[in-house]
Design an enzyme around this catalytic site. Structure first.
Site, PDB file in Angstrom:
ATOM      1  N   GLY A 233       0.829  -1.200   0.000  1.00  0.00           N
ATOM      2  CA  GLY A 233       0.000   0.000   0.000  1.00  0.00           C
ATOM      3  C   GLY A 233       0.859   1.244   0.000  1.00  0.00           C
ATOM      4  N   SER A 234       0.318   2.311   0.536  1.00  0.00           N
ATOM      5  CA  SER A 234       0.999   3.605   0.448  1.00  0.00           C
ATOM      6  C   SER A 234       2.113   3.731   1.492  1.00  0.00           C
ATOM      7  CB  SER A 234      -0.024   4.723   0.665  1.00  0.00           C
ATOM      8  OG  SER A 234      -0.552   4.610   1.967  1.00  0.00           O
ATOM      9  N   GLY A 238       2.295   2.422   5.305  1.00  0.00           N
ATOM     10  CA  GLY A 238       3.428   1.532   5.588  1.00  0.00           C
ATOM     11  C   GLY A 238       4.161   1.947   6.860  1.00  0.00           C
ATOM     12  N   GLU A 255       5.658  -3.404   0.735  1.00  0.00           N
ATOM     13  CA  GLU A 255       5.669  -3.156  -0.721  1.00  0.00           C
ATOM     14  C   GLU A 255       4.922  -1.850  -0.927  1.00  0.00           C
ATOM     15  OE1 GLU A 255       7.160  -5.001  -2.920  1.00  0.00           O
ATOM     16  OE2 GLU A 255       7.246  -7.059  -2.174  1.00  0.00           O
ATOM     17  N   GLU A 388       4.409  10.246  -6.498  1.00  0.00           N
ATOM     18  CA  GLU A 388       3.596   9.201  -7.121  1.00  0.00           C
ATOM     19  C   GLU A 388       2.202   9.762  -7.377  1.00  0.00           C
ATOM     20  OE1 GLU A 388       2.236   5.841  -4.726  1.00  0.00           O
ATOM     21  OE2 GLU A 388       2.987   4.508  -6.278  1.00  0.00           O
TER      22      GLU A 388
HETATM   23  P1  NAD Z   1      -3.374   2.460   1.419  1.00  0.00           P
HETATM   24  O1  NAD Z   1      -2.101   2.454   2.166  1.00  0.00           O
HETATM   25  O2  NAD Z   1      -4.324   3.556   1.636  1.00  0.00           O
HETATM   26  O3  NAD Z   1      -4.198   1.114   1.719  1.00  0.00           O
HETATM   27  C1  NAD Z   1      -3.630  -0.152   1.527  1.00  0.00           C
HETATM   28  C2  NAD Z   1      -4.249  -1.120   2.519  1.00  0.00           C
HETATM   29  O4  NAD Z   1      -3.888  -0.713   3.838  1.00  0.00           O
HETATM   30  C3  NAD Z   1      -5.776  -1.166   2.488  1.00  0.00           C
HETATM   31  O5  NAD Z   1      -6.199  -2.496   2.679  1.00  0.00           O
HETATM   32  C4  NAD Z   1      -6.161  -0.319   3.694  1.00  0.00           C
HETATM   33  O6  NAD Z   1      -7.408  -0.672   4.241  1.00  0.00           O
HETATM   34  C5  NAD Z   1      -5.041  -0.673   4.659  1.00  0.00           C
HETATM   35  N1  NAD Z   1      -4.818   0.309   5.711  1.00  0.00           N
HETATM   36  C6  NAD Z   1      -5.084   1.637   5.707  1.00  0.00           C
HETATM   37  N2  NAD Z   1      -4.759   2.205   6.903  1.00  0.00           N
HETATM   38  C7  NAD Z   1      -4.266   1.203   7.672  1.00  0.00           C
HETATM   39  C8  NAD Z   1      -3.742   1.145   8.999  1.00  0.00           C
HETATM   40  N3  NAD Z   1      -3.673   2.223   9.765  1.00  0.00           N
HETATM   41  N4  NAD Z   1      -3.301  -0.039   9.450  1.00  0.00           N
HETATM   42  C9  NAD Z   1      -3.336  -1.137   8.680  1.00  0.00           C
HETATM   43  N5  NAD Z   1      -3.844  -1.154   7.428  1.00  0.00           N
HETATM   44  C10 NAD Z   1      -4.292   0.000   6.922  1.00  0.00           C
HETATM   45  O7  NAD Z   1      -2.959   2.347  -0.096  1.00  0.00           O
HETATM   46  P2  NAD Z   1      -3.920   2.337  -1.364  1.00  0.00           P
HETATM   47  O8  NAD Z   1      -4.288   3.742  -1.659  1.00  0.00           O
HETATM   48  O9  NAD Z   1      -4.998   1.339  -1.194  1.00  0.00           O
HETATM   49  O10 NAD Z   1      -2.947   1.742  -2.484  1.00  0.00           O
HETATM   50  C11 NAD Z   1      -2.161   2.556  -3.254  1.00  0.00           C
HETATM   51  C12 NAD Z   1      -0.734   2.523  -2.798  1.00  0.00           C
HETATM   52  O11 NAD Z   1      -0.261   1.184  -2.759  1.00  0.00           O
HETATM   53  C13 NAD Z   1       0.173   3.238  -3.762  1.00  0.00           C
HETATM   54  O12 NAD Z   1       1.107   4.019  -3.069  1.00  0.00           O
HETATM   55  C14 NAD Z   1       0.883   2.102  -4.491  1.00  0.00           C
HETATM   56  O13 NAD Z   1       2.112   2.457  -5.040  1.00  0.00           O
HETATM   57  C15 NAD Z   1       0.989   1.080  -3.432  1.00  0.00           C
HETATM   58  N6  NAD Z   1       1.161  -0.254  -4.017  1.00  0.00           N
HETATM   59  C16 NAD Z   1       2.384  -0.861  -3.927  1.00  0.00           C
HETATM   60  C17 NAD Z   1       2.600  -2.105  -4.522  1.00  0.00           C
HETATM   61  C18 NAD Z   1       3.934  -2.782  -4.435  1.00  0.00           C
HETATM   62  O14 NAD Z   1       4.009  -3.969  -4.682  1.00  0.00           O
HETATM   63  N7  NAD Z   1       5.017  -2.095  -4.107  1.00  0.00           N
HETATM   64  C19 NAD Z   1       1.554  -2.734  -5.189  1.00  0.00           C
HETATM   65  C20 NAD Z   1       0.336  -2.103  -5.260  1.00  0.00           C
HETATM   66  C21 NAD Z   1       0.140  -0.852  -4.661  1.00  0.00           C
END
Ligand code: NAD
Length: 486
Positions: A233-234, A238, A255, A388
């Site tokens: 995720g973001s 992270g 990731e 990004e």
């Molecule tokens: P996000 O971080 O908002 O959410 C990702 C996941 O984390 C979701 O399931 C969300 O519910 C969960 N989440 C949110 N807050 C949390 C917390 N406090 N504790 C635990 N979990 C929590 O990201 P997004 O907007 O869904 O995805 C986009 C981002 O993901 C982009 O930055 C993208 O580059 C990244 N991404 C990376 C990869 C990789 O392999 N490197 C692959 C896909 C996406």
């Protein structure tokens, strides 16, 4: 649409082999981004559901799942892969409706999910420890063991592929998993659980708890019963995940995001490069962590590359996911607003739009659509070239010579993937060594896919590796046994 009939209990969690409503009965509305209309409800899991899921996973480790041999696990995981292929149309339609992914791309994700299961299923009994020569009178060997309960937090952009690479590898090594899919997109996570269950996965080996990140996600990452966390995720989330895991001294794979470059030198085979340059920017409407959102072009071929990419952009059509156009909508109106914010920064910042795609004639009014946009002559220091965007926007940046190319390529906080286009063998090797990135592609570019290829980040793109055999090492821990026999 058959997706929300009896085949899928979309507003339930899957815990201990059963479809159960969330403990406090709350639901989240899911929208179809192609039309902006409600698709269905999903469960709003909370810490109570996470507690149940972690207990179920621990019981699975103590029960049938923990007793299975590596060969038995491998056979089962391969069977799940085969069954995914049998239900590919169903999975592809679910994903297309849920995240707005054009149908062909959604099918490819389902194929990738099956391929992960096939790859990992075959590897299950080929991962083993070693013997180590030691002092007189000793036999020393290592055992590769599962971490135990693994938590998996997945974003909305490639649910099937990310479930395949993380849950697939974790199950292969004998872990019991708790999966928290994204609140914007969780139907294929539920479908995956259903398929695994019907293939005979022992109860509790895989549990799925949909819900919000700050509730279910945070509860999972801070749970004392979880032994490893895989987060995709973001960067901002992270950081929170790593902080939560550190309280329990739990290993984490992160990731995160990217601002990946493709670098085109004067001697590049531009005919071959062109589709890679464009597709790696607009695939999944640019909502790809490894999207090639920066195109660095050496001055001698700069105008040529700009013109040819622009021509390709003008042919790109944008429409509903089920219409299978070049691009579908973005995942949500919120994501559309974020991307439009970047595009207005381009307009006010005097950046030239080199070309854009076009909308289909019958574009639904309430869909989350934006036009793919190619920006040229962008300074490497501009936020559009550093941040990004997570939408179908690519910036083209001119450079002179290898040194400047390396400096621009390494000039962001990220380092996920890079592409280098040159026929010069020495330069290929120098660039591969100098660029700070988890993957380097020479004369090709692989955004997503590549189940065999270890994948992960440098800098703020994260740490740890998934995909390939590396993932199997990451989802296991090593025990050393020193046996004195006299
Ligand atoms: P996000 O971080 O908002 O959410 C990702 C996941 O984390 C979701 O399931 C969300 O519910 C969960 N989440 C949110 N807050 C949390 C917390 N406090 N504790 C635990 N979990 C929590 O990201 P997004 O907007 O869904 O995805 C986009 C981002 O993901 C982009 O930055 C993208 O580059 C990244 N991404 C990376 C990869 C990789 O392999 N490197 C692959 C896909 C996406």
């Amino acid at each position: 649409m058959t997706a929300f009939d009896t085949k899928l209990k979309n507003d339930h969690c899957f815990i201990d082999g059963n479809w159960v409503p969330p403990v406090d009965g709350q639901k989240i509305e899911l929208f179809d981004p192609s039309f902006g209309t409600k698709l269905c409800d999903i469960a709003q899991g909370t810490s109570e559901d996470i507690d149940l899921a972690v207990d179920a996973a621990q019981n699975a480790l103590d029960g049938d799942w923990g007793q299975m041999t590596a060969a038995e696990r491998g056979r089962l995981i391969s069977k799940i892969g085969m069954e995914i292929l049998n239900r590919i149309d169903w999975l592809a339609e679910l994903e297309a409706r849920d995240v707005g992914k054009p149908l062909t791309q959604a099918r490819n994700d389902a194929i990738a999910l099956a391929r992960y299961m096939e790859f990992y299923g075959g590897a299950a009994d080929k991962i083993h420890g070693q013997t180590i020569p030691y002092m007189q009178g000793y036999n020393v060997y290592t055992l590769r063991e599962p971490h135990g309960v693994t938590g998996h937090i997945v974003p909305w952009n490639y649910p099937m592929q990310i479930i395949g690479r993380s849950v697939g590898a974790a199950l292969t090594m004998g872990n019991a998993c708790v999966l928290k899919p994204a609140e914007e997109a969780c139907l294929t996570a539920l479908a995956f659980a259903k398929i695994a269950d019907e293939c005979g996965l022992p109860k509790g080996a895989l549990n799925v708890v949909p819900g919000y990140g700050h509730e279910a996600g945070a509860a999972l990452t801070s749970h004392k019963g979880v032994n490893h966390i895989s987060f995709t995720g973001s960067v901002a989330t992270g950081v929170k995940v790593q902080q939560a895991a550190s309280e329990n001294i739990v290993p984490v794979t992160l990731e995160l995001g990217g601002k990946s470059p493709q670098i085109v030198f004067n001697d590049a085979d531009i005919d071959r490069a062109l589709p890679f340059l464009v597709n790696a920017g607009i695939q999944n409407a640019g909502q790809t962590c490894s999207a090639a959102s920066r195109i660095l072009v050496e001055r001698g071929v700069y105008d040529d590359v700009v013109n040819r990419m622009s021509e390709a952009y003008r042919k790109l059509s944008v429409g509903p996911a089920m219409g299978d156009h070049s691009l579908g909508p973005l995942v949500s109106k919120r994501q559309k607003e974020i991307v439009e914010g970047f595009l207005s920064a381009a307009e006010t910042g005097d950046i030239t739009i080199s070309a854009q795609g076009h909308f289909t004639d019958d574009l639904p009014e309430d869909g989350a659509y934006v036009l793919p946009t190619l920006l040229k002559d962008v300074s490497p220091d501009h936020p559009l070239a550093k941040d990004e965007i997570f939408g179908p926007v690519q910036v083209i940046i001119p450079f002179d010579g290898e040194e400047e190319a390396i400096s621009i390529a390494n000039g962001t906080d990220y380092g996920l993937v890079a592409g280098v286009w040159t026929e010069n063998g020495g330069r290929q090797m120098r660039m591969a060594k100098a660029i700070k990135s988890g993957q380097i592609f020479i004369n090709n570019y692989g955004a997503g896919g590549g189940v065999e290829l270890p994948f992960g980040g440098h800098g703020k793109s994260g740490h740890g590796r998934e995909k390939g055999f590396e993932a199997l090492y990451g989802f296991s821990t090593l025990k050393t046994v020193a046996n004195w026999h006299g």
